[in-house]
Design an enzyme around this catalytic site. Structure first.
Site, PDB file in Angstrom:
ATOM      1  N   GLY A   1       0.839  -1.210   0.000  1.00  0.00           N
ATOM      2  CA  GLY A   1       0.000   0.000   0.000  1.00  0.00           C
ATOM      3  C   GLY A   1       0.866   1.249   0.000  1.00  0.00           C
TER       4      GLY A   1
ATOM      5  N   ALA B   1      15.368  10.879  -1.645  1.00  0.00           N
ATOM      6  CA  ALA B   1      16.585  10.784  -0.825  1.00  0.00           C
ATOM      7  C   ALA B   1      17.492   9.662  -1.332  1.00  0.00           C
ATOM      8  CB  ALA B   1      16.198  10.548   0.632  1.00  0.00           C
TER       9      ALA B   1
ATOM     10  N   ARG C   1      19.105  10.811  -4.773  1.00  0.00           N
ATOM     11  CA  ARG C   1      20.106  11.881  -4.672  1.00  0.00           C
ATOM     12  C   ARG C   1      21.323  11.449  -3.847  1.00  0.00           C
ATOM     13  NH1 ARG C   1      16.455  17.374  -5.274  1.00  0.00           N
ATOM     14  NH2 ARG C   1      16.092  16.960  -7.490  1.00  0.00           N
TER      15      ARG C   1
ATOM     16  N   ARG D   1       0.830  -4.932  -5.025  1.00  0.00           N
ATOM     17  CA  ARG D   1       1.046  -6.110  -4.180  1.00  0.00           C
ATOM     18  C   ARG D   1       1.193  -7.257  -5.170  1.00  0.00           C
ATOM     19  NH1 ARG D   1      -3.047  -3.397  -0.714  1.00  0.00           N
ATOM     20  NH2 ARG D   1      -1.928  -2.778   1.153  1.00  0.00           N
TER      21      ARG D   1
ATOM     22  N   ASP E   1       5.864  -4.963   5.974  1.00  0.00           N
ATOM     23  CA  ASP E   1       6.523  -6.214   6.364  1.00  0.00           C
ATOM     24  C   ASP E   1       6.449  -7.287   5.271  1.00  0.00           C
ATOM     25  OD1 ASP E   1       3.818  -6.552   6.731  1.00  0.00           O
ATOM     26  OD2 ASP E   1       3.989  -7.617   8.629  1.00  0.00           O
TER      27      ASP E   1
ATOM     28  N   THR F   1       4.545   2.516   5.512  1.00  0.00           N
ATOM     29  CA  THR F   1       3.171   2.030   5.690  1.00  0.00           C
ATOM     30  C   THR F   1       2.435   2.953   6.661  1.00  0.00           C
ATOM     31  OG1 THR F   1       1.783   0.332   6.723  1.00  0.00           O
ATOM     32  CG2 THR F   1       4.098   0.308   7.335  1.00  0.00           C
ATOM     33  N   ILE F   2       1.200   3.273   6.303  1.00  0.00           N
ATOM     34  CA  ILE F   2       0.435   4.153   7.202  1.00  0.00           C
ATOM     35  C   ILE F   2       0.063   3.433   8.496  1.00  0.00           C
ATOM     36  CG2 ILE F   2      -0.507   5.556   5.313  1.00  0.00           C
ATOM     37  CD1 ILE F   2      -3.246   4.131   5.907  1.00  0.00           C
ATOM     38  N   ASP F   3       0.149   2.103   8.495  1.00  0.00           N
ATOM     39  CA  ASP F   3      -0.355   1.321   9.641  1.00  0.00           C
ATOM     40  C   ASP F   3       0.579   1.317  10.856  1.00  0.00           C
ATOM     41  OD1 ASP F   3      -2.535   0.706   8.142  1.00  0.00           O
ATOM     42  OD2 ASP F   3      -1.967  -1.364   7.728  1.00  0.00           O
TER      43      ASP F   3
ATOM     44  N   ASP G   1       2.847  -0.771  11.646  1.00  0.00           N
ATOM     45  CA  ASP G   1       2.754  -2.111  12.251  1.00  0.00           C
ATOM     46  C   ASP G   1       4.053  -2.899  12.104  1.00  0.00           C
ATOM     47  OD1 ASP G   1       2.599  -2.416   9.541  1.00  0.00           O
ATOM     48  OD2 ASP G   1       0.879  -3.753   9.552  1.00  0.00           O
TER      49      ASP G   1
ATOM     50  N   ARG H   1     -17.158  15.384  14.507  1.00  0.00           N
ATOM     51  CA  ARG H   1     -17.610  15.754  15.855  1.00  0.00           C
ATOM     52  C   ARG H   1     -18.464  17.036  15.817  1.00  0.00           C
ATOM     53  NH1 ARG H   1     -16.930  14.267  21.094  1.00  0.00           N
ATOM     54  NH2 ARG H   1     -15.066  12.991  20.902  1.00  0.00           N
TER      55      ARG H   1
ATOM     56  N   ARG I   1      -5.580  -2.693   8.850  1.00  0.00           N
ATOM     57  CA  ARG I   1      -6.076  -4.061   8.653  1.00  0.00           C
ATOM     58  C   ARG I   1      -5.726  -4.957   9.855  1.00  0.00           C
ATOM     59  NH1 ARG I   1      -4.946  -5.743   2.974  1.00  0.00           N
ATOM     60  NH2 ARG I   1      -2.961  -4.861   3.568  1.00  0.00           N
TER      61      ARG I   1
ATOM     62  N   ALA J   1     -11.886  10.819  21.455  1.00  0.00           N
ATOM     63  CA  ALA J   1     -12.903   9.778  21.212  1.00  0.00           C
ATOM     64  C   ALA J   1     -13.331   9.130  22.528  1.00  0.00           C
ATOM     65  CB  ALA J   1     -12.349   8.716  20.273  1.00  0.00           C
TER      66      ALA J   1
ATOM     67  N   LYS K   1     -24.844  12.715  28.305  1.00  0.00           N
ATOM     68  CA  LYS K   1     -23.706  12.894  27.384  1.00  0.00           C
ATOM     69  C   LYS K   1     -24.040  12.091  26.126  1.00  0.00           C
ATOM     70  CE  LYS K   1     -18.624  12.525  27.214  1.00  0.00           C
ATOM     71  NZ  LYS K   1     -18.540  12.584  25.785  1.00  0.00           N
TER      72      LYS K   1
ATOM     73  N   HIS L   1      -9.803   5.430   2.020  1.00  0.00           N
ATOM     74  CA  HIS L   1      -8.503   5.717   1.392  1.00  0.00           C
ATOM     75  C   HIS L   1      -8.081   7.183   1.424  1.00  0.00           C
ATOM     76  CE1 HIS L   1      -8.972   1.591   0.062  1.00  0.00           C
ATOM     77  NE2 HIS L   1      -7.696   1.603  -0.270  1.00  0.00           N
TER      78      HIS L   1
HETATM   79  O1  F6P Z   1      -1.554  -1.410   4.777  1.00  0.00           O
HETATM   80  C1  F6P Z   1      -2.088  -0.162   4.558  1.00  0.00           C
HETATM   81  C2  F6P Z   1      -3.567  -0.233   4.336  1.00  0.00           C
HETATM   82  O2  F6P Z   1      -4.021   1.066   4.064  1.00  0.00           O
HETATM   83  C3  F6P Z   1      -4.384  -0.880   5.455  1.00  0.00           C
HETATM   84  O3  F6P Z   1      -4.613  -0.006   6.538  1.00  0.00           O
HETATM   85  C4  F6P Z   1      -5.631  -1.254   4.725  1.00  0.00           C
HETATM   86  O4  F6P Z   1      -6.287  -2.296   5.361  1.00  0.00           O
HETATM   87  C5  F6P Z   1      -5.109  -1.698   3.393  1.00  0.00           C
HETATM   88  O5  F6P Z   1      -3.875  -1.037   3.205  1.00  0.00           O
HETATM   89  C6  F6P Z   1      -6.032  -1.420   2.244  1.00  0.00           C
HETATM   90  O6  F6P Z   1      -5.493  -1.966   1.111  1.00  0.00           O
HETATM   91  P1  F6P Z   1      -6.034  -1.695  -0.354  1.00  0.00           P
HETATM   92  O7  F6P Z   1      -5.685  -0.292  -0.716  1.00  0.00           O
HETATM   93  O8  F6P Z   1      -5.345  -2.691  -1.198  1.00  0.00           O
HETATM   94  O9  F6P Z   1      -7.514  -1.887  -0.305  1.00  0.00           O
END
Ligand code: F6P
Length: 327
Positions: A16, A27, A30, A77, A108, A131-133, A135, A160, A177, A192, A219, A257
């Site tokens: 992703g 980077a 260069r 992928r 990973d 990776t944005i996750d 993880d 909100r 994920r 939250a 609340k 996304h």
């Molecule tokens: O691994 C990054 C990620 O954005 C996950 O948070 C998400 O589950 C997955 O990719 C979504 O993948 P795709 O863009 O293939 O649907």
């Protein structure tokens, strides 16, 4: 045995996309050129390596990209890379260009591919955690997390406003994920009332009890941030809460996304630049088959095979903070 000198390197983005990948590519290119290396871009990650979609990059190839989301090298992928035949084709294509070192910017899964490839064909590989996750263990940050979480925060703040205007409860799904880090950070930053993540078992009765208690003291504006990989999922939680609390107006928002795009934050640009620079230094110095992390603000090098095994754990204390601060 003496290490072979790396003279021509390939750079690719895989898995992703994550904001900041372009800053990392810049980077690598260069720093490589500065050190007298030839640098090649590989399009669509391992898929482009297998198809031979490879081109020579110059310093100007990466002009005006540091501020852009996505990846100029595109990403994919690639299942074929997990077959020996696929990797063999990829190796032949690298050989055609004389590429004898690789920088892989991805998650990973991408590092796992790199580790296998490097063992089979003796091509040194350096991973950069993109990776944005967030993880990947062994690094405090991954490229793209900060941007994604700030995008989520901006969106949740907006939700909100309308939740407050209508006295509504919103269940908001954020990406992740297998990882709850975006949920945890964006949830804490937006106040939250609950955060549900895959790393912790959701007890739906606890969720209802906490909401009922809040309802009892009027609340009614509540935000529950749910990570995509949480076991019930945002839709099911919305359904259950709606059924169990008929007086509470409930809505669901899936951020999706939008969290993957947009201009990288300053933080992501800086860590991506540091990591990209460091990746090339690793290849030149013979520190091979590692991924480059940052721990306590210092570069940290972790063997690729260790990166694939671990996942970050989210400790009890984080959840305690959420509970205490959202009363
Ligand atoms: O691994 C990054 C990620 O954005 C996950 O948070 C998400 O589950 C997955 O990719 C979504 O993948 P795709 O863009 O293939 O649907």
């Amino acid at each position: 045995m003496k290490e072979k000198k790396v003279t021509k390197i390939g750079v690719l983005t895989s898995g992703g996309d994550a904001p900041g990948m372009n800053a990392a590519i810049r980077a690598v290119v260069r720093t490589g050129i500065y050190n007298g290396l030839e640098v090649f871009g590989i399009i669509r990650g391992y898929a482009g390596m297998i198809e031979g979609d490879i081109f020579k990059m110059e310093s100007k190839s990466v002009a005006n990209i540091i501020q852009r989301g996505g990846t100029i090298l595109k990403t994919a992928r690639c299942k074929e890379f997990f077959t020996y035949e696929g990797r063999q084709k990829a190796y032949q294509n690298l050989k055609k260009h004389g590429i004898n070192g690789l920088v892989i910017i991805g998650g990973d899964g991408s590092f796992r591919g790199a580790q296998i490839f490097s063992n089979e064909f003796d091509i040194p590989c350096i991973g950069l955690p993109g990776t944005i996750d967030k993880d990947i263990d062994g690094t405090d940050f991954t490229i793209g997390f900060d941007t994604a979480v700030n995008t989520a925060v901006e969106a949740i703040d907006k939700v909100r406003d309308t939740a407050d205007a209508h006295d509504r409860l919103f269940v908001i799904e954020v990406m992740g994920r297998d990882s709850g880090y975006i949920a945890l950070h964006s949830g804490i930053a937006t106040g939250a009332e609950n955060i549900l993540i895959p790393e912790r078992q959701t007890d739906i009765e606890d969720v209802i009890t906490a909401l009922t208690e809040k309802q009892g003291r009027k609340k009614l504006v509540n935000i529950i941030v749910v990570a995509e990989g949480e076991k019930f999922g945002a839709a099911e939680i919305t359904k259950i809460v709606t059924e169990r609390m008929p007086e509470q107006e409930v809505r669901m928002t899936i951020l999706g996304h939008i969290q993957r795009g947009g201009a990288p934050t300053c933080f992501d640009r800086v860590i991506a630049s540091r990591m990209g620079y460091s990746a090339v230094e690793c290849l030149i110095e013979g520190r091979h088959n590692v991924f480059v992390g940052i721990v306590n603000n210092r570069m940290h090098f972790i063997p690729l095979n260790e990166a694939v095994k671990k996942k970050q754990k989210i400790g009890e204390e984080w959840m305690k903070i959420v509970k205490i601060l959202s009363t």
